[in-house]
Design a protein around this motif. Structure first.
Motif, PDB file in Angstrom:
ATOM      1  N   GLU A  65       0.837  -1.199   0.000  1.00 38.34           N
ATOM      2  CA  GLU A  65       0.000   0.000   0.000  1.00 38.34           C
ATOM      3  C   GLU A  65       0.872   1.249   0.000  1.00 38.34           C
ATOM      4  O   GLU A  65       1.880   1.321   0.705  1.00 38.34           O
ATOM      5  CB  GLU A  65      -0.919   0.012   1.222  1.00 38.34           C
ATOM      6  N   HIS A  66       0.476   2.227  -0.783  1.00 39.64           N
ATOM      7  CA  HIS A  66       1.210   3.485  -0.903  1.00 39.64           C
ATOM      8  C   HIS A  66       0.229   4.645  -0.998  1.00 39.64           C
ATOM      9  O   HIS A  66      -0.961   4.450  -1.217  1.00 39.64           O
ATOM     10  CB  HIS A  66       2.092   3.476  -2.158  1.00 39.64           C
ATOM     11  N   THR A  67       0.763   5.872  -0.861  1.00 36.59           N
ATOM     12  CA  THR A  67      -0.023   7.079  -1.099  1.00 36.59           C
ATOM     13  C   THR A  67       0.665   7.892  -2.182  1.00 36.59           C
ATOM     14  O   THR A  67       1.884   7.840  -2.341  1.00 36.59           O
ATOM     15  CB  THR A  67      -0.155   7.935   0.175  1.00 36.59           C
ATOM     16  N   LEU A  68      -0.143   8.635  -2.934  1.00 29.68           N
ATOM     17  CA  LEU A  68       0.372   9.439  -4.034  1.00 29.68           C
ATOM     18  C   LEU A  68      -0.381  10.757  -4.054  1.00 29.68           C
ATOM     19  O   LEU A  68      -1.594  10.796  -3.831  1.00 29.68           O
ATOM     20  CB  LEU A  68       0.177   8.698  -5.360  1.00 29.68           C
ATOM     21  N   GLN A  69       0.348  11.849  -4.328  1.00 25.76           N
ATOM     22  CA  GLN A  69      -0.273  13.168  -4.411  1.00 25.76           C
ATOM     23  C   GLN A  69       0.538  14.040  -5.353  1.00 25.76           C
ATOM     24  O   GLN A  69       1.760  13.965  -5.391  1.00 25.76           O
ATOM     25  CB  GLN A  69      -0.325  13.826  -3.033  1.00 25.76           C
ATOM     26  N   GLY A  70      -0.160  14.871  -6.102  1.00 31.80           N
ATOM     27  CA  GLY A  70       0.488  15.887  -6.917  1.00 31.80           C
ATOM     28  C   GLY A  70       0.319  17.226  -6.218  1.00 31.80           C
ATOM     29  O   GLY A  70      -0.754  17.515  -5.680  1.00 31.80           O
ATOM     30  N   THR A  71       1.388  18.043  -6.200  1.00 30.51           N
ATOM     31  CA  THR A  71       1.291  19.344  -5.540  1.00 30.51           C
ATOM     32  C   THR A  71       1.894  20.440  -6.410  1.00 30.51           C
ATOM     33  O   THR A  71       2.760  20.185  -7.253  1.00 30.51           O
ATOM     34  CB  THR A  71       1.994  19.355  -4.172  1.00 30.51           C
ATOM     35  N   ILE A  72       1.416  21.638  -6.196  1.00 29.89           N
ATOM     36  CA  ILE A  72       1.965  22.847  -6.803  1.00 29.89           C
ATOM     37  C   ILE A  72       1.722  23.966  -5.803  1.00 29.89           C
ATOM     38  O   ILE A  72       0.592  24.183  -5.379  1.00 29.89           O
ATOM     39  CB  ILE A  72       1.331  23.139  -8.183  1.00 29.89           C
ATOM     40  N   TRP A  74       0.965  25.770  -2.668  1.00 28.51           N
ATOM     41  CA  TRP A  74       0.272  25.352  -1.453  1.00 28.51           C
ATOM     42  C   TRP A  74      -0.912  24.432  -1.746  1.00 28.51           C
ATOM     43  O   TRP A  74      -1.604  24.001  -0.847  1.00 28.51           O
ATOM     44  CB  TRP A  74      -0.233  26.570  -0.686  1.00 28.51           C
ATOM     45  N   SER A  75      -1.168  24.150  -3.002  1.00 28.06           N
ATOM     46  CA  SER A  75      -2.328  23.346  -3.360  1.00 28.06           C
ATOM     47  C   SER A  75      -1.879  22.063  -4.049  1.00 28.06           C
ATOM     48  O   SER A  75      -0.702  21.778  -4.169  1.00 28.06           O
ATOM     49  CB  SER A  75      -3.259  24.150  -4.280  1.00 28.06           C
ATOM     50  N   GLY A  76      -2.855  21.311  -4.517  1.00 32.85           N
ATOM     51  CA  GLY A  76      -2.527  20.070  -5.211  1.00 32.85           C
ATOM     52  C   GLY A  76      -3.743  19.194  -5.399  1.00 32.85           C
ATOM     53  O   GLY A  76      -4.870  19.665  -5.477  1.00 32.85           O
ATOM     54  N   SER A  77      -3.487  17.898  -5.456  1.00 31.88           N
ATOM     55  CA  SER A  77      -4.558  16.915  -5.615  1.00 31.88           C
ATOM     56  C   SER A  77      -4.886  16.320  -4.253  1.00 31.88           C
ATOM     57  O   SER A  77      -4.174  16.533  -3.272  1.00 31.88           O
ATOM     58  CB  SER A  77      -4.106  15.799  -6.560  1.00 31.88           C
ATOM     59  N   GLU A  78      -5.937  15.555  -4.222  1.00 31.62           N
ATOM     60  CA  GLU A  78      -6.221  14.772  -3.029  1.00 31.62           C
ATOM     61  C   GLU A  78      -5.164  13.684  -2.923  1.00 31.62           C
ATOM     62  O   GLU A  78      -4.561  13.285  -3.917  1.00 31.62           O
ATOM     63  CB  GLU A  78      -7.612  14.158  -3.107  1.00 31.62           C
ATOM     64  N   ILE A  79      -4.941  13.205  -1.715  1.00 29.78           N
ATOM     65  CA  ILE A  79      -4.012  12.090  -1.510  1.00 29.78           C
ATOM     66  C   ILE A  79      -4.731  10.807  -1.903  1.00 29.78           C
ATOM     67  O   ILE A  79      -5.824  10.520  -1.415  1.00 29.78           O
ATOM     68  CB  ILE A  79      -3.546  12.025  -0.045  1.00 29.78           C
ATOM     69  N   VAL A  80      -4.118  10.047  -2.796  1.00 29.09           N
ATOM     70  CA  VAL A  80      -4.709   8.799  -3.288  1.00 29.09           C
ATOM     71  C   VAL A  80      -3.976   7.618  -2.643  1.00 29.09           C
ATOM     72  O   VAL A  80      -2.755   7.533  -2.690  1.00 29.09           O
ATOM     73  CB  VAL A  80      -4.585   8.708  -4.828  1.00 29.09           C
ATOM     74  N   ALA A  95      -3.250  16.112 -13.682  1.00 27.91           N
ATOM     75  CA  ALA A  95      -3.631  17.217 -14.569  1.00 27.91           C
ATOM     76  C   ALA A  95      -4.350  18.297 -13.767  1.00 27.91           C
ATOM     77  O   ALA A  95      -4.779  18.059 -12.635  1.00 27.91           O
ATOM     78  CB  ALA A  95      -4.551  16.692 -15.675  1.00 27.91           C
ATOM     79  N   PRO A  96      -4.511  19.483 -14.359  1.00 30.06           N
ATOM     80  CA  PRO A  96      -5.290  20.525 -13.687  1.00 30.06           C
ATOM     81  C   PRO A  96      -6.736  20.063 -13.483  1.00 30.06           C
ATOM     82  O   PRO A  96      -7.296  19.384 -14.334  1.00 30.06           O
ATOM     83  CB  PRO A  96      -5.244  21.701 -14.659  1.00 30.06           C
ATOM     84  N   GLY A 111      -7.676  20.899  -4.227  1.00 26.53           N
ATOM     85  CA  GLY A 111      -8.628  20.917  -5.326  1.00 26.53           C
ATOM     86  C   GLY A 111      -8.088  21.453  -6.638  1.00 26.53           C
ATOM     87  O   GLY A 111      -8.798  21.486  -7.628  1.00 26.53           O
ATOM     88  N   TYR A 112      -6.836  21.848  -6.657  1.00 24.84           N
ATOM     89  CA  TYR A 112      -6.274  22.482  -7.841  1.00 24.84           C
ATOM     90  C   TYR A 112      -5.867  21.470  -8.922  1.00 24.84           C
ATOM     91  O   TYR A 112      -5.914  21.763 -10.099  1.00 24.84           O
ATOM     92  CB  TYR A 112      -5.074  23.330  -7.437  1.00 24.84           C
ATOM     93  N   LEU A 113      -5.449  20.272  -8.485  1.00 23.50           N
ATOM     94  CA  LEU A 113      -5.034  19.222  -9.416  1.00 23.50           C
ATOM     95  C   LEU A 113      -5.915  17.998  -9.238  1.00 23.50           C
ATOM     96  O   LEU A 113      -6.484  17.766  -8.171  1.00 23.50           O
ATOM     97  CB  LEU A 113      -3.576  18.821  -9.163  1.00 23.50           C
ATOM     98  N   LYS A 114      -6.003  17.180 -10.299  1.00 21.84           N
ATOM     99  CA  LYS A 114      -6.700  15.893 -10.179  1.00 21.84           C
ATOM    100  C   LYS A 114      -5.700  14.786 -10.502  1.00 21.84           C
ATOM    101  O   LYS A 114      -4.878  14.900 -11.411  1.00 21.84           O
ATOM    102  CB  LYS A 114      -7.925  15.816 -11.085  1.00 21.84           C
ATOM    103  N   LEU A 115      -5.773  13.730  -9.712  1.00 24.07           N
ATOM    104  CA  LEU A 115      -4.900  12.582  -9.849  1.00 24.07           C
ATOM    105  C   LEU A 115      -5.781  11.352  -9.994  1.00 24.07           C
ATOM    106  O   LEU A 115      -6.529  11.012  -9.074  1.00 24.07           O
ATOM    107  CB  LEU A 115      -3.990  12.459  -8.624  1.00 24.07           C
ATOM    108  N   LEU A 116      -5.720  10.710 -11.155  1.00 21.13           N
ATOM    109  CA  LEU A 116      -6.578   9.561 -11.437  1.00 21.13           C
ATOM    110  C   LEU A 116      -5.746   8.360 -11.846  1.00 21.13           C
ATOM    111  O   LEU A 116      -4.798   8.498 -12.632  1.00 21.13           O
ATOM    112  CB  LEU A 116      -7.558   9.893 -12.562  1.00 21.13           C
ATOM    113  N   ARG A 117      -6.124   7.196 -11.352  1.00 17.59           N
ATOM    114  CA  ARG A 117      -5.460   5.970 -11.774  1.00 17.59           C
ATOM    115  C   ARG A 117      -6.039   5.549 -13.114  1.00 17.59           C
ATOM    116  O   ARG A 117      -7.262   5.570 -13.306  1.00 17.59           O
ATOM    117  CB  ARG A 117      -5.640   4.868 -10.724  1.00 17.59           C
ATOM    118  N   GLU A 118      -5.170   5.151 -14.025  1.00 18.72           N
ATOM    119  CA  GLU A 118      -5.590   4.852 -15.400  1.00 18.72           C
ATOM    120  C   GLU A 118      -6.628   3.741 -15.466  1.00 18.72           C
ATOM    121  O   GLU A 118      -7.592   3.818 -16.204  1.00 18.72           O
ATOM    122  CB  GLU A 118      -4.378   4.488 -16.248  1.00 18.72           C
TER     123      GLU A 118
END
Length: 122
Positions: A65-72, A74-80, A95-96, A111-118
């Motif tokens: 199990e791992h966690t993944l997040q995109g950031t830019i 002070w914002s970013g995606s939710e932690i997946v 992506a934005p 809420g600035y980025l979205k991170l989706l598993r393919e």
């Protein structure tokens, strides 16, 4: 010249097998929102790389199990949270979120980025 017995330190073979899986994060090309900016990729809370538009990041990880997040900034995606098994590849797209006119997203922490598993599985 000594032939027998050999000392283990003289002729040892490393039999340790590393079990790994791979995480791939892709950022699509094009678009003008954040076109000149890099997104940081955090795996298990640590920055493992940065993505520009149209680039890809590959990271070998231990299975589990791992966690993944995109950031830019002070914002970013939710932690997946996700699970990846030995010798498998988990592919994500970063992506934005929303459109370039969704200015209010810049003031949220996730809420600035979205991170989706393919493949859609988490």
């Amino acid at each position: 010249m000594q032939v027998w017995p050999l000392k283990a330190s003289e002729h040892s073979i490393d039999l340790a097998v590393k079990m790994t899986a791979t995480v791939v994060v892709r950022r699509p090309p094009g678009g003008y929102r954040d076109a000149m900016r890099r997104y940081k990729v955090r795996l298990d809370g640590k920055v493992v790389g940065k993505l520009t538009a149209g680039s890809e990041l590959r990271v070998d990880v231990p299975p589990g199990e791992h966690t993944l997040q995109g950031t830019i900034d002070w914002s970013g995606s939710e932690i997946v949270r996700f699970v990846v098994t030995e010798d498998h590849v988990a592919i994500f797209h970063l992506a934005p979120a929303g459109s370039a006119v969704s200015f209010c997203q810049a003031f949220t922490s996730q809420g600035y980025l979205k991170l989706l598993r393919e493949d859609g599985f988490l």
